[in-house]
Scaffold this active site. Structure first.
Site, short mmCIF file in Angstrom:
data_model
loop_
_atom_site.label_atom_id
_atom_site.label_comp_id
_atom_site.label_asym_id
_atom_site.label_seq_id
_atom_site.Cartn_x
_atom_site.Cartn_y
_atom_site.Cartn_z
N HIS A 109 -5.48 7.63 0.11
CA HIS A 109 -6.45 6.81 0.83
C HIS A 109 -7.48 7.72 1.53
CE1 HIS A 109 -4.60 2.75 0.71
NE2 HIS A 109 -3.47 3.43 0.58
N CYS A 148 -6.04 3.97 -4.27
CA CYS A 148 -4.62 3.62 -4.24
C CYS A 148 -4.30 2.66 -5.38
CB CYS A 148 -4.22 3.10 -2.87
SG CYS A 148 -2.42 3.05 -2.64
N GLU A 194 -9.90 6.79 3.34
CA GLU A 194 -10.19 6.20 4.66
C GLU A 194 -9.08 6.48 5.67
OE1 GLU A 194 -7.77 2.94 2.71
OE2 GLU A 194 -9.09 4.57 2.07
#
Length: 202
Positions: free
Chosen positions: A184, A78, A186
């Site tokens: 992202h 990001c 995650e």
């Protein structure tokens, strides 16, 4: 061991949890010695570019990141990806780490569909432009999760994947051992975990 650089910007612990889910050892740290001991380095980030660069500089981490990127795989996520670029035009003009030729520019200025909202928040398909080991466990068109108002521009030679948001938005870049994802991993479910797994195997 994967070092997640902690400079006070971003949700580091969801990232560490994702890596631990994969059975990987991950340490959240601002300690240059620990970063140097790591096999791989992740530079996360949420917020404004200029503030993030100031924080990295204040922590003495800019030379450490530059040194380590020459020796081992590094992944920017990001804002962390945007910091890899030469320059950003977010609230002024700011110098970046300079790994990736190109600039970080306002997404709103370039959208051809003005009905689309900025920031881009949500899931979008990832279109793979080049073969790369980072993609060994994913397929064309899998969905990943974005939250951003700025994007990498004038970086075609380094761009591995894009997502369509009325324009091709830079999704993944690479310059040598240095990688960046605008989305992202995650927060991108199983697809994101598979990207992190591939990174851990580089």
């Amino acid at each position: 061991m994967i070092a997640i650089i902690d400079y006070g910007v971003g949700n580091l612990f969801s990232l560490r949890s994702s890596l631990q889910t994969l059975g990987l050892e991950a340490r959240v740290t601002a300690d240059p010695a620990l970063i140097r001991q790591a096999d791989r380095v992740i530079l996360p980030g949420v917020g404004a570019f200029g503030d993030a660069m100031d924080r990295l500089a204040a922590a003495g981490l800019v030379p450490v990141i530059r040194e380590q990127a020459a020796e081992k795989p590094l992944l920017g996520i990001c804002l962390g990806m945007q910091l890899l670029f030469e320059k950003s035009y977010e609230y002024g003009e700011h110098e970046g780490l300079g790994f990736v030729p190109g600039q970080v520019c306002p997404l709103a200025d370039d959208l051809t569909d003005r009905s689309l909202k900025v920031p881009q928040i949500g899931w979008n398909a990832l279109h793979l432009l080049k073969d790369d080991p980072l993609f060994r466990y994913i397929r064309e068109g899998e969905y990943v999760y974005y939250v951003h108002s700025f994007y990498g521009k004038n970086c075609a030679d380094s761009t591995l994947a894009v997502s369509d948001y009325s324009i091709p938005v830079t999704g993944v870049v690479r310059a040598g051992r240095v990688y960046g994802t605008q989305f992202h991993p995650e927060k991108s479910g199983d697809t994101g975990l598979r990207i992190l797994k591939a990174f851990a195997e580089l």
